[in-house]
Scaffold this active site. Structure first.
Site, PDB file in Angstrom:
ATOM      1  N   PHE A  59       0.865  -1.189   0.000  1.00 18.50           N
ATOM      2  CA  PHE A  59       0.000   0.000   0.000  1.00 18.50           C
ATOM      3  C   PHE A  59       0.893   1.228   0.000  1.00 18.50           C
ATOM      4  O   PHE A  59       1.728   1.407   0.888  1.00 18.50           O
ATOM      5  CB  PHE A  59      -0.941   0.031   1.211  1.00 18.50           C
ATOM      6  CG  PHE A  59      -1.950   1.146   1.089  1.00 18.50           C
ATOM      7  CD1 PHE A  59      -3.089   0.996   0.304  1.00 18.50           C
ATOM      8  CD2 PHE A  59      -1.742   2.369   1.721  1.00 18.50           C
ATOM      9  CE1 PHE A  59      -3.997   2.040   0.160  1.00 18.50           C
ATOM     10  CE2 PHE A  59      -2.647   3.410   1.581  1.00 18.50           C
ATOM     11  CZ  PHE A  59      -3.782   3.251   0.801  1.00 18.50           C
ATOM     12  N   ASP A  77       9.321   2.607   1.639  1.00 16.72           N
ATOM     13  CA  ASP A  77       8.144   3.344   2.084  1.00 16.72           C
ATOM     14  C   ASP A  77       7.975   3.070   3.574  1.00 16.72           C
ATOM     15  O   ASP A  77       7.491   2.015   3.980  1.00 16.72           O
ATOM     16  CB  ASP A  77       6.917   2.889   1.294  1.00 16.72           C
ATOM     17  CG  ASP A  77       5.622   3.552   1.777  1.00 16.72           C
ATOM     18  OD1 ASP A  77       5.638   4.171   2.852  1.00 16.72           O
ATOM     19  OD2 ASP A  77       4.609   3.431   1.065  1.00 16.72           O
ATOM     20  N   LYS A  99       2.548   9.864   8.395  1.00 14.88           N
ATOM     21  CA  LYS A  99       1.850   9.387   9.601  1.00 14.88           C
ATOM     22  C   LYS A  99       2.426   9.899  10.933  1.00 14.88           C
ATOM     23  O   LYS A  99       2.144  11.015  11.337  1.00 14.88           O
ATOM     24  CB  LYS A  99       1.804   7.863   9.588  1.00 14.88           C
ATOM     25  CG  LYS A  99       0.820   7.308   8.557  1.00 14.88           C
ATOM     26  CD  LYS A  99       0.593   5.835   8.747  1.00 14.88           C
ATOM     27  CE  LYS A  99      -0.324   5.222   7.708  1.00 14.88           C
ATOM     28  NZ  LYS A  99      -1.731   5.525   7.874  1.00 14.88           N
TER      29      LYS A  99
HETATM   30  C1  LIG Z   1       3.019   2.268   3.822  1.00 16.46           C
HETATM   31  C2  LIG Z   1       2.092   3.380   3.457  1.00 16.46           C
HETATM   32  N1  LIG Z   1       2.416   4.209   2.456  1.00 16.46           N
HETATM   33  C3  LIG Z   1       1.620   5.227   2.092  1.00 16.46           C
HETATM   34  C4  LIG Z   1       0.431   5.456   2.740  1.00 16.46           C
HETATM   35  C5  LIG Z   1      -0.445   6.600   2.314  1.00 16.46           C
HETATM   36  O1  LIG Z   1      -0.367   7.622   3.241  1.00 16.46           O
HETATM   37  P1  LIG Z   1      -1.426   8.819   3.213  1.00 16.46           P
HETATM   38  O2  LIG Z   1      -2.759   8.243   3.543  1.00 16.46           O
HETATM   39  O3  LIG Z   1      -0.903   9.794   4.230  1.00 16.46           O
HETATM   40  O4  LIG Z   1      -1.383   9.383   1.830  1.00 16.46           O
HETATM   41  C6  LIG Z   1       0.042   4.614   3.787  1.00 16.46           C
HETATM   42  C7  LIG Z   1      -1.242   4.817   4.479  1.00 16.46           C
HETATM   43  O5  LIG Z   1      -1.759   3.970   5.159  1.00 16.46           O
HETATM   44  C8  LIG Z   1       0.898   3.551   4.152  1.00 16.46           C
HETATM   45  O6  LIG Z   1       0.577   2.715   5.159  1.00 16.46           O
END
Ligand SMILES: Cc1ncc(COP(=O)(O)O)c(C=O)c1O
Length: 393
Positions: A135, A220, A249
């Protein structure tokens, strides 16, 4: 009394599957709804409230900053942004930072940086290999990066330039790579995918292979970063250094912020290559600085390691009592339990009724990601409620 939830039905695009709770107040690991009912919050704003709700140091940093300067744009220098940059760089293996506003935006920026690098150093290579079940966010390009068909199907054609391959499988990456590949982008642990931990050798093997081919490794760490899995950054636990990392986050302590950090040799943007109106605004950076500084000064990652191990041990005790719990997995305070059937909705709903908020990460799995400042007493209280609910399944 206003029926707030009715307003949502009338005015909102129905994208979120919300629980029937309207929260009005939070303190530490607890939140209260509009009727004054108290809940233990093991969702922490989807892993955002690293120091819990309304931590005094974060609140005071936000209040102080709000009195002096909220937004200037990046046409000018501002002190909170510079201080946060220094703290991030001096406590990581990276040399340069770019601030933005969310995880998806951080990943977009990281991919743009990798493509820029590909143009300059890899004969125009632009493709990024990502993992199935990953994700990376909800923008159009990150929908293509996210290796889950359910997020892609409605938006065809999705942007070109991403190949999704099996996670925890170095051969799959090698097989998918071509001369057009500029980077591999992975989560060190897949969060939204259900808290999937790769084998110990995986990231090391990916790093070695990227080095051999001269392509970039992007991690990520939007979910795993800033202490969540028991080290300030997740990469530290896998004994590798990525070329680029993305954060969001937990970095802002509750205020939206995102960032991507890169090694000097990979930091190939020049003026005008990338930008953001709100990215690095003084309010978000003051909150981020207060949060990160507290985490570093108080060895919060060390406490996460200890309390995470305790949480996993308590969940394993529940597993030994209930055959329908088939797995307990996690690192630090990013933990999941898995059932042999799609029991999540029923269990999460019953827990909510008893004053415990949990995250239904999969139809058959619940994710636990409480504030990093949680103590054993709160874990015991959570386990007590969960145990009573599980007894009735
Ligand atoms: C690993 C990871 N990358 C990216 C995101 C996306 O982040 P945002 O919702 O702040 O765009 C998330 C959100 O859960 C995530 O868990």
């Amino acid at each position: 009394m206003t029926d707030w939830q009715k307003l949502e039905k009338k005015y909102f695009m129905p994208t979120f599957k919300r629980m029937p709770v309207t929260l009005v107040k939070g303190k530490g690991v607890r939140v209260w709804d509009e009727n004054g009912k108290e809940y233990l919050d093991f969702t922490a704003g989807w892993g955002v409230n690293s120091l819990g709700h309304c931590h005094p140091e974060v609140v005071s940093a936000i209040a102080e900053q709000a009195k002096s300067l909220l937004q200037t744009s990046n046409q000018f220098y501002t002190v909170p942004q510079l201080k946060l940059a220094e703290l991030l760089i001096e406590n990581s293996c990276f040399d340069r930072v770019f601030f933005c506003n969310s995880g998806a935006e951080a990943n977009e920026g990281a991919v743009k940086l990798a493509r820029r690098y590909g143009k300059l150093h890899l004969d125009g290579a632009y493709k990024v290999i990502t993992a199935l079940n990953s994700f990376h966010g909800r923008t159009l390009a990150m929908t293509a990066a996210t290796g889950q068909r359910k997020f892609q199907e409605a938006y065809q054609p999705i942007p070109d330039g991403f190949v999704n391959v099996e996670y925890d499988n170095i051969s799959a990456i090698k097989k998918a790579a071509t001369s057009q590949t500029c980077a591999v982008m992975l989560e060190p642990i897949q969060g939204e995918g259900g808290v999937n931990i790769p084998s110990d050798s995986y990231l090391k093997a990916v790093r070695a292979w990227c080095d051999e081919k001269g392509i970039l490794l992007i991690l990520d760490e939007v979910q795993t970063g800033i202490g969540r899995i028991g080290t300030l950054f997740g990469y530290e636990q896998f004994n590798i250094e990525p070329d680029i990392i993305t954060l969001a986050k937990g970095l802002g302590g509750g205020i939206p912020i995102g960032a991507f950090l890169a090694k000097e040799e990979v930091s190939v943007f020049t003026p005008g290559d990338h930008g953001s109106t709100f990215g690095g605004n003084p309010l978000a950076c003051a909150s981020g600085y207060a949060t990160l500084n507290f985490i570093i000064e108080n060895d919060i990652p060390g406490k996460v390691k200890k309390n995470g191990a305790y949480l996993i041990a308590q969940l394993n005790k529940l597993k030994s009592k209930h055959d329908f719990i088939v797995d307990v997995r996690g690192r630090g305070l990013l933990v999941a339990i898995q059932f042999d059937d799609d029991l999540t909705d029923k269990i999460v709903k019953s827990c909510m009724e008893r004053g415990l908020l949990l995250n239904p990460v999969k139809p058959n799995a619940i994710r636990f990601m409480p504030p990093l400042t949680i103590v054993k007493k709160d874990i015991d209280a959570m386990i007590g409620i969960l145990e009573r609910v599980l007894a009735k399944v």
